[in-house]
Scaffold this active site. Structure first.
Site: not given
Ligand SMILES: *[C@@H]1O[C@H](CO)[C@@H](O)[C@H](O)[C@H]1NC(C)=O
Ligand SMILES: *[C@@H]1O[C@H](CO)[C@@H](O)[C@H](O)[C@H]1NC(C)=O
Ligand SMILES: *[C@@H]1O[C@H](CO)[C@@H](O)[C@H](O)[C@H]1NC(C)=O
Ligand SMILES: *[C@@H]1O[C@H](CO)[C@@H](O)[C@H](O)[C@H]1NC(C)=O
Ligand SMILES: *[C@@H]1O[C@H](CO)[C@@H](O)[C@H](O)[C@H]1NC(C)=O
Ligand SMILES: *[C@@H]1O[C@H](CO)[C@@H](O)[C@H](O)[C@H]1NC(C)=O
Ligand SMILES: *[C@@H]1O[C@H](CO)[C@@H](O)[C@H](O)[C@H]1NC(C)=O
Ligand SMILES: *[C@@H]1O[C@H](CO)[C@@H](O)[C@H](O)[C@H]1NC(C)=O
Ligand SMILES: *[C@@H]1O[C@H](CO)[C@@H](O)[C@H](O)[C@H]1NC(C)=O
Ligand SMILES: *[C@@H]1O[C@H](CO)[C@@H](O)[C@H](O)[C@H]1NC(C)=O
Ligand SMILES: *[C@@H]1O[C@H](CO)[C@@H](O)[C@H](O)[C@H]1NC(C)=O
Ligand SMILES: *[C@@H]1O[C@H](CO)[C@@H](O)[C@H](O)[C@H]1NC(C)=O
Length: 793
Positions: A496-497, A499-500, A502, A618
């Site tokens: 589902i994405g 990210g920074g 993983g 972040d």
């Protein structure tokens, strides 16, 4: 002993002397001049009592009662406006510091300012000044700091008289309307360390005398109309750390002499007409962090030695005439976050080594002649989306305009057939023997045994397998099968994405519970020392509990991989919801206000209730997740910290472009105040429905803020609020956001104050919502620090 005695005497004499000179000055003339200036209304506690002038807002005196400092940067009880020239400057023989930054003045700098004979610091940035700089500034021979940045209506040229200010350390006249040449007389400022004349209309060439400024550390001349080549003398400035010459009309080559600039960390010469090859000696400038050479006519190839610039964070070579292939050594640039090689003539295939750049969050290879396949880039911070027909793409698409390149980064075919340079395949292989944790109950028993007596956190949900997925000893083949089944072997369809740190997968566990699995890209886990700190850190993170923070349910640690198991958020990120036309409308004003409040509460908790405090580092709309009821949950906190434990304490610049506090461009010190700034950006973004980049750029020029109404920037997909209460809330949130966006970290509120403000409630609007300008909101925001004292909760 003798020398300290001498010092004492000298000190005593100095005090006597200054006392003698100040005594006469401290008589009525200073008081009269202060009163007659009309800058101070008598609304402050000391009214118009001139005997109390040293207590008036912004004024400081020496022991003899003579005024030494007028600093209005933090006070709004004083309004200078068109009364700047009303101050009788010759009445202040001891004034060393005059700071009117961010005060709306309008009009010219009065020439009499040259009468402030003791002045050491003069700050007139963002005051909407106009007209020419008075040559009498050259009379202020004690001046060390002169800042007149951000006054777009200042015209005329730089007076050569400034060359007389030989003690000057800082000279900032950027973002004005300065025309004409850089006077060669500036070469006399041999103490100068910081020189910025960017964003003007300066023409002519860079005078060779600039090479005399041997102490220069920062030189910014960007965004002007400078012509000619860089004078060779500039390469004598060996202390230079930042050189910004972008967006001019400069030409010529970069000569080998550039190697002298050993301390350079920022080299920006974008958008000029530089030509020739990229000199190999650039590779010797090992302190370089930011190299921007885009928009020139550099030809030849990208030198492979560039791989030795181990601290390079951003590399921009776009729009040049570079040929040949992308050197595989680029994979050695471990710190690289942004790589822009677009619009060149680069050919060959994309080196698979790019996949090693795990910090990479911006990649642009568009419009080249690249061919072959795109290597799998899952270890980077690039966002992989658009899962259709087995074609996985990066968003935004970095490969357009390479007609022989297949833009799909992986398919289930390639994943299994070419496992060599494909990290994902590698991961899957590594994952086979991994024990997977899915039994929350047992995890919780292990993790929270310390707290069990106190709290009853999580409902125990026995699972059919009931086996122990031991945290410290990874066993549990059965659990592994369950997780493989739940994610179909970490199939992209469940991703589902990215990210920074993983890839995140959605997984429905046998007990029916849906969780988000974050697989960390990190092979350093092989390092036993890291392993230990990871465990300690994880323990720390699992103890964090707040209703607006995404819950970490557990984790799995294996010799070569790591998992975090989080609560699943149905609506996804705030970023996504603001960009989705349907969801954006469903998020009405009340929901949006609640989202912002939720974020504030989460940050208050991290900053003020956790010991030690946690700086998120972040904050962005991507890291605020929403559940089905549009409640906000902060995600990804502490991950950065956790993953950088093994490095030194030196802070790596993390964060998301567009949300990073401005001071981080210059200092690497990440503090709570950086989170506060990012919070301000996300709060405005939530009200506006899009990233507030325009508004942020206006902060340096009050004119645009004055001319824009608050309602003009509110998300136009929502109807304007009809309720007074909602309107008040919007103004209140906007005001807080602006307070958080203060360029000076120390002037931003702390999160505790922001939360307190939310609890305080707000005063009713004195003018209708549609009348309120952004300037008023911004100004009110700057008041906030002071007014918060009056609110008792
Ligand atoms: C001080 O202010 C008061 C009231 O605002 C006024 O009556 C008085 O004349 C002022 N005094 C001087 C010296 O300006
Ligand atoms: C300004 O102050 C000086 C010295 O205190 C005085 O001599 C002069 O007359 C003042 N000028 C005006 C215009 O008030
Ligand atoms: C410079 O600014 C002043 C004040 O705004 C204006 O009167 C003048 O015409 C300007 N001069 C030029 C050359 O633009
Ligand atoms: C101040 O500067 C002006 C213009 O540069 C000059 O004419 C004047 O003589 C100077 N005054 C003093 C006291 O130095
Ligand atoms: C610089 O600009 C000014 C006015 O904008 C013009 O008069 C002058 O000729 C220009 N000088 C050069 C060297 O182009
Ligand atoms: C500065 O640069 C010039 C020209 O490159 C050179 O001739 C001169 O010797 C240099 N001066 C110093 C002090 O290094
Ligand atoms: C470069 O930076 C170092 C460390 O900050 C400093 O000691 C040195 O003097 C600087 N200048 C040169 C020419 O290396
Ligand atoms: C990279 O930066 C770090 C910290 O600033 C420094 O210690 C290191 O020496 C730099 N590396 C190189 C190759 O200069
Ligand atoms: C990539 O670069 C091109 C041209 O240099 C630019 O138009 C495009 O917006 C960039 N794309 C991304 C995703 O940065
Ligand atoms: C995957 O492999 C099948 C058969 O091996 C092939 O027909 C199909 O085109 C391949 N898909 C891709 C995206 O390469
Ligand atoms: C695959 O990896 C092996 C071992 O790392 C290496 O010897 C081989 O050359 C690689 N093959 C390709 C096609 O990269
Ligand atoms: C890192 O920070 C910790 C705590 O602040 C300190 O004890 C330690 O000595 C630091 N390590 C280095 C290498 O500076």
């Amino acid at each position: 002993m003798a020398s300290s005695f001498t010092n004492t005497i000298i000190l005593g004499v100095t005090i006597l002397v200054s006392f003698a000179t100040t005594k006469s000055a401290a008589d009525d003339s200073e008081a009269k001049a202060v009163l007659e200036s009309g800058w101070w209304s008598n609304s402050h506690p000391y009214g118009n009592d001139t005997s109390q002038r040293c207590k008036w807002p912004g004024i400081s005196c020496n022991p003899a009662g003579s005024i030494t400092k007028i600093d209005l940067s933090d006070t709004f009880d004083v309004e200078v406006r068109d009364r700047f020239g009303k101050l009788n400057f010759s009445s202040f023989p001891n004034l060393v510091h005059l700071d009117l930054n961010h005060h709306w003045i309008g009009g010219n700098i009065p020439p009499q300012i040259g009468e402030l004979s003791a002045l050491k610091q003069l700050r007139l940035s963002n005051c909407d000044l106009s007209g020419e700089l008075p040559p009498s500034l050259g009379n202020l021979t004690h001046l060390e700091v002169l800042e007149i940045t951000g006054n777009v209506n200042i015209n005329g040229s730089i007076p050569p008289q400034l060359g007389k200010l030989e003690k000057l350390v800082t000279l900032g006249v950027s973002q004005c309307g300065i025309v004409g040449p850089i006077p060669s007389a500036l070469g006399q400022l041999t103490n100068l360390q910081y020189l910025s004349l960017s964003d003007n209309r300066i023409n002519g060439s860079i005078p060779p005398e600039i090479g005399l400024l041997s102490n220069l550390v920062y030189l910014f001349l960007a965004n002007n109309m400078l012509v000619g080549s860089i004078p060779n003398t500039l390469y004598n400035l060996t202390n230079l750390e930042m050189l910004g010459l972008g967006s001019n009309k400069l030409e010529g080559n970069l000569p080998p002499d550039i190697e002298n600039l050993k301390n350079l960390s920022v080299l920006s010469i974008t958008s000029n007409s530089f030509a020739g090859h990229i000199p190999l000696v650039l590779c010797h400038l090992t302190k370089l962090k930011y190299m921007y050479l885009g928009g020139n006519q550099f030809s030849g190839s990208i030198p492979s030695c560039i791989g030795s610039l181990s601290n390079l964070t951003e590399l921009d070579l776009h729009s040049n005439l570079l040929q040949g292939s992308i050197p595989q050594e680029i994979g050695n640039l471990e710190a690289l976050r942004s790589l822009d090689l677009s619009q060149n003539r680069l050919s060959g295939s994309i080196p698979s080594q790019i996949a090693k750049l795990r910090r990479l969050s911006n990649l642009n290879l568009t419009f080249n002649r690249l061919s072959g396949n795109v290597p799998i880039l899952s270890s980077t911070r690039l966002r992989i989306v658009d899962i259709t027909n087995g074609c996985y793409k990066i968003y935004p698409e970095p490969f357009e305009g390479n007609k022989d390149l297949s833009p799909c980064i992986a398919s289930s075919n390639t994943t299994t057939s070419t496992p060599n340079n494909t990290n994902i395949a590698l991961y899957i292989k590594i994952f086979l023997p991994i024990a997977i944790c899915y039994t929350f109950s047992i995890l919780c028993c292990l993790l929270f045994s310390r707290f069990k007596a106190k709290k009853n956190h999580v409902a125990i949900q026995p699972t059919k397998n009931g086996d122990i997925c031991s945290i410290w000893n990874y066993d549990g083949k059965i659990a592994y099968e369950d997780i493989i089944a739940a994610t179909e072997d970490f199939d992209f369809r469940y991703c589902i994405g990215v990210g920074g740190y993983g890839s995140v997968y959605r997984a429905q566990l046998p007990c029916g519970k849906v969780v988000a699995l974050k697989k960390l890209h990190r092979l350093e886990a092989e390092n036993p020392a890291f392993d230990n700190s990871f465990r300690n850190e994880i323990k720390f993170l699992t103890e964090i509990r707040h209703r607006n923070i995404v819950k970490l349910h557990g984790f799995c640690l294996h010799r070569r991989s790591m998992f975090l198991i989080y609560e699943y958020m149905e609506k996804g990120s705030l970023f996504y919801n603001l960009r989705d036309e349907v969801e954006a409308v469903e998020m009405d004003w009340t929901k949006r206000i609640e989202i912002i409040k939720g974020m504030a509460h989460a940050l208050c908790y991290l900053h003020h209730d956790c010991i030690p405090p946690i700086v998120h580092r972040d904050i962005s709309s991507n890291n605020v997740l929403l559940n089905s009821g549009f409640q906000a949950f902060l995600a990804d906190f502490g991950t950065a910290r956790m993953l950088e434990l093994d490095s030194s304490n030196h802070t790596l610049l993390v964060g998301t472009r567009g949300y990073i506090a401005p001071e981080l461009a210059y200092t690497m010190a990440v503090t709570e105040k950086c989170d506060v700034y990012s919070f301000g950006v996300v709060a405005l973004e939530t009200l506006m429905g899009k990233h507030p980049e325009d508004v942020l750029s206006w902060l340096s020029s009050p004119t645009s803020l004055v001319n824009t109404k608050l309602i003009d920037v509110l998300d136009s997909r929502l109807p304007l609020p009809t309720s007074q209460l909602v309107a008040r809330n919007i103004v209140h949130v906007a005001t807080l956001a602006f307070a958080c966006l203060n360029q000076q970290p120390k002037s931003r509120p702390i999160m505790k104050e922001v939360c307190k403000e939310f609890l305080c409630g707000q005063k009713s609007l004195s003018v209708p919502l549609r009348m309120i300008s952004l300037f008023q909101v911004a100004k009110q925001g700057m008041h906030m620090g002071e007014s918060s004292e009056t609110c008792h909760v």
